[in-house]
Write an enzyme that holds these catalytic residues in place. Structure first.
Site, PDB file in Angstrom:
ATOM      1  N   CYS B 165       0.808  -1.214   0.000  1.00 27.21           N
ATOM      2  CA  CYS B 165       0.000   0.000   0.000  1.00 27.21           C
ATOM      3  C   CYS B 165       0.845   1.270   0.000  1.00 27.21           C
ATOM      4  O   CYS B 165       0.317   2.377  -0.073  1.00 27.21           O
ATOM      5  CB  CYS B 165      -0.954  -0.051   1.169  1.00 27.21           C
ATOM      6  SG  CYS B 165      -1.845  -1.624   1.155  1.00 27.21           S
ATOM      7  N   HIS B 305      -2.472   7.673   6.545  1.00 25.04           N
ATOM      8  CA  HIS B 305      -2.732   6.355   5.965  1.00 25.04           C
ATOM      9  C   HIS B 305      -4.114   5.905   6.428  1.00 25.04           C
ATOM     10  O   HIS B 305      -4.919   5.463   5.619  1.00 25.04           O
ATOM     11  CB  HIS B 305      -1.634   5.379   6.391  1.00 25.04           C
ATOM     12  CG  HIS B 305      -1.743   4.066   5.701  1.00 25.04           C
ATOM     13  ND1 HIS B 305      -1.763   3.952   4.333  1.00 25.04           N
ATOM     14  CD2 HIS B 305      -1.869   2.797   6.173  1.00 25.04           C
ATOM     15  CE1 HIS B 305      -1.878   2.671   3.991  1.00 25.04           C
ATOM     16  NE2 HIS B 305      -1.952   1.952   5.088  1.00 25.04           N
ATOM     17  N   GLU B 316      -0.463   5.024  14.065  1.00 25.58           N
ATOM     18  CA  GLU B 316      -0.151   6.217  13.256  1.00 25.58           C
ATOM     19  C   GLU B 316      -0.346   7.488  14.077  1.00 25.58           C
ATOM     20  O   GLU B 316       0.463   8.424  14.000  1.00 25.58           O
ATOM     21  CB  GLU B 316      -1.020   6.257  11.994  1.00 25.58           C
ATOM     22  CG  GLU B 316      -0.624   7.398  11.045  1.00 25.58           C
ATOM     23  CD  GLU B 316      -1.353   7.352   9.706  1.00 25.58           C
ATOM     24  OE1 GLU B 316      -2.312   6.572   9.561  1.00 25.58           O
ATOM     25  OE2 GLU B 316      -0.956   8.117   8.795  1.00 25.58           O
ATOM     26  N   LYS B 337      -9.495   7.878   2.906  1.00 29.87           N
ATOM     27  CA  LYS B 337      -9.937   6.481   2.701  1.00 29.87           C
ATOM     28  C   LYS B 337     -11.339   6.266   3.246  1.00 29.87           C
ATOM     29  O   LYS B 337     -11.995   5.295   2.881  1.00 29.87           O
ATOM     30  CB  LYS B 337      -8.969   5.510   3.377  1.00 29.87           C
ATOM     31  CG  LYS B 337      -7.639   5.366   2.661  1.00 29.87           C
ATOM     32  CD  LYS B 337      -6.802   4.248   3.263  1.00 29.87           C
ATOM     33  CE  LYS B 337      -5.461   4.109   2.575  1.00 29.87           C
ATOM     34  NZ  LYS B 337      -4.480   5.116   3.058  1.00 29.87           N
ATOM     35  N   HIS B 342      -9.688   1.759   0.341  1.00 31.30           N
ATOM     36  CA  HIS B 342      -8.239   1.631   0.305  1.00 31.30           C
ATOM     37  C   HIS B 342      -7.812   1.116  -1.071  1.00 31.30           C
ATOM     38  O   HIS B 342      -8.057  -0.037  -1.411  1.00 31.30           O
ATOM     39  CB  HIS B 342      -7.800   0.670   1.409  1.00 31.30           C
ATOM     40  CG  HIS B 342      -6.324   0.641   1.633  1.00 31.30           C
ATOM     41  ND1 HIS B 342      -5.436   1.329   0.838  1.00 31.30           N
ATOM     42  CD2 HIS B 342      -5.582   0.011   2.574  1.00 31.30           C
ATOM     43  CE1 HIS B 342      -4.214   1.106   1.278  1.00 31.30           C
ATOM     44  NE2 HIS B 342      -4.269   0.318   2.324  1.00 31.30           N
ATOM     45  N   PHE B 403       1.802  -3.467   3.912  1.00 30.49           N
ATOM     46  CA  PHE B 403       2.113  -4.774   4.499  1.00 30.49           C
ATOM     47  C   PHE B 403       3.558  -5.108   4.156  1.00 30.49           C
ATOM     48  O   PHE B 403       3.995  -4.950   3.015  1.00 30.49           O
ATOM     49  CB  PHE B 403       1.198  -5.858   3.911  1.00 30.49           C
ATOM     50  CG  PHE B 403      -0.213  -5.798   4.422  1.00 30.49           C
ATOM     51  CD1 PHE B 403      -0.515  -5.267   5.672  1.00 30.49           C
ATOM     52  CD2 PHE B 403      -1.255  -6.304   3.660  1.00 30.49           C
ATOM     53  CE1 PHE B 403      -1.826  -5.238   6.141  1.00 30.49           C
ATOM     54  CE2 PHE B 403      -2.567  -6.280   4.126  1.00 30.49           C
ATOM     55  CZ  PHE B 403      -2.852  -5.742   5.361  1.00 30.49           C
TER      56      PHE B 403
END
Lengths: 79, 416
Positions: B165, B305, B316, B337, B342, B403
């Protein structure tokens, strides 16, 4: 036109995105119908699938035009 | 060596909120959700039956039939958004030195549908390998950059970054760096993803990464809400034209913003879980600010994110509090998002566009779907909940994490 010829034509029209009128017996896949080397391989595979046969590589190399494909298949497909 | 300055001179977007930049941006400001029931396949047996799909998409509006057959959806999306960005930039391709124009694209997965279809058809056969000759060139993630370069004749640096991502942000940072170093004058960058297919949904469902709020798809992506339960899979593409500042000025280009710096880091912790204290997220923002030669106090907006997962959102925010200290309470923070879902490897691209537009228009798009406060977040933080907020946005930072523990962050600033 034989059944084989009309099936061959429709595969070519579908895969190469060309017009019916362009698919003449003399038309070369690469020179006239805009196929690249991968398109040609794909065409051969589609013929194999449609007519349930296996076309050896050395034979496939000789199939360069619409007419070549039709005559090869008419000679080798059990009708 | 004096580093060059880099500016954004063109944008293009194909997203679940709209199929061009203008629609995307106006729906971001309105707080529209892009989520809905899956239409690409029958999701009956899947735990999650909704996603943020690109709407009203007919490839034949953009390509001829032969082109469509040879491009996976993720490449089609790449071609469409990059074309919009090129047009938007007003670049005269005839005059452009194409030896110094390149493409660095991002995609987390590449042609997942193509992979699924070809491998399924093989596994259902008798073992005879009848793979389509276009299988590999359609599926590989880098074909997107290749196809874009072929279309425009760009002979400069050309590749695709793969960091889940974070992919598109890695692509942008690389594109920016090559221009800073003088290796290119113009770069097409961004990212695309098209994994709303059985293998994508099933795979992410198995990880328990996706929201399963099937009774209310539009409110499922709710970053920082107490009842968030996972991310909503999205698809689409975003493209940015990055250009050397003097090159842009010389042709009188419209300049959206300057790309001032980028940061990269790794959590080095776990394959999918974020570091609990947001170590990598902290480091990446510090790195980005250092690269931009800016102080934390100079940032006005963070496009986080913020995927709406229970753990990710927390780590975060911890990282933001550590990097920004008291200034964290002056920031606008938002997760777009909540609207787009996403987009995986394309997320960084469409979120960079949101950040750049926030600078250009001086308004911050919201984090929608906020219903219940989570006591784990300091109420003094401004998450721009539910409504866009007008404010001075001189500089914006956009985070994306992937990831594998890949973290990226990029900083944009108003051009003086």
């Amino acid at each position: 036109m034989s059944e084989i010829a009309s099936k061959v034509k429709s595969i070519i029209i579908d895969k190469l995105g060309v017009e019916d009128s362009e698919v003449t017996p003399e038309a070369s896949f690469t020179n006239d119908l805009g196929a690249d080397s991968l398109d040609t391989v794909e065409l051969i595979m589609e013929f194999e699938k449609e007519f349930n046969i296996s076309i050896p590589d050395d034979q496939a190399e000789n199939i360069a035009t619409v007419g070549d494909a039709i005559s090869y298949l008419e000679a080798n497909v059990q009708q | 060596m004096q580093l060059k300055r880099v500016v954004v001179t063109g944008l293009g977007a194909l997203t679940p909120l709209g199929n061009n930049l203008e629609t995307y941006w106006s729906n971001l400001l309105k707080g529209v959700s892009g989520a809905g029931p899956i239409t690409r396949f029958d999701p009956e047996k899947f735990k999650t039956k909704f996603a943020c799909e690109v709407k009203d998409y007919d490839p034949l509006n953009y390509f001829d039939r032969k082109e469509v057959r040879k491009m996976d959806l993720f490449t089609q999306y790449a071609m469409i958004s990059s074309e919009e960005a090129i047009k938007d930039s007003g670049l005269d391709l005839e005059k452009l030195n194409r030896e110094k124009a390149g493409v660095i694209w991002g995609s987390g997965i590449g042609g997942l549908r193509t992979f699924q279809e070809e491998v399924s058809s093989f596994s259902q056969g008798d073992g005879t390998p009848r793979f389509n000759p276009f299988f590999i060139p359609k599926m590989i993630a880098d074909i997107s950059a290749g196809m874009i370069s072929i279309k425009y004749g760009f002979h400069g640096p050309n590749f695709v970054t793969v960091s889940a991502c974070a992919s598109a942000t890695n692509a942008m940072i690389d594109a920016m760096t090559y221009i800073k170093l003088g290796k290119a004058n113009v770069m097409i960058t961004g990212g695309s993803e098209a994994s709303v297919v059985e293998a994508g949904m099933g795979g992410f469902n198995a990880m328990k990464a996706l929201s399963e709020r099937n009774d209310s798809p539009e409110t499922a992506s709710r970053p920082f809400d107490k009842d968030r339960d996972g991310f909503v899979l999205g698809e689409g593409s975003g493209a940015l034209i990055l250009e050397e500042y003097e090159h842009a000025k010389a042709r009188g280009a419209k300049i959206y913003a300057e790309v001032v710096g980028g940061g990269m880091s790794a959590d080095a912790h776990h394959i999918t879980a974020p570091h609990p204290e947001g170590l990598g997220a902290h480091n990446v923002m510090v790195n980005a600010l250092e690269d931009a030669q800016m102080k934390p106090e100079e940032i006005d907006y963070i496009n986080v994110h913020g995927t709406s997962t229970p753990l990710g959102d927390v780590s975060e925010v911890i990282a933001i509090e550590r990097v920004f200290g008291e200034h964290a309470y002056n920031l606008n923070i938002s997760s777009t998002k909540s609207m787009t879902g996403h987009l995986l490897g394309a997320a960084g691209a469409i979120e960079a566009i949101a950040s750049v537009m926030a600078i250009k228009e001086q308004v911050v798009p919201p984090t929608i779907n906020h219903f219940t406060d989570d006591e784990r977040f300091d109420p003094r933080l401004n998450f721009t909940f539910n409504k866009a907020q007008k404010r001075e946005v001189n500089a914006a930072l956009s985070n994306t994490f992937g990831f594998g523990g890949h973290n990226t962050s990029v900083v944009f600033r108003k051009i003086d």
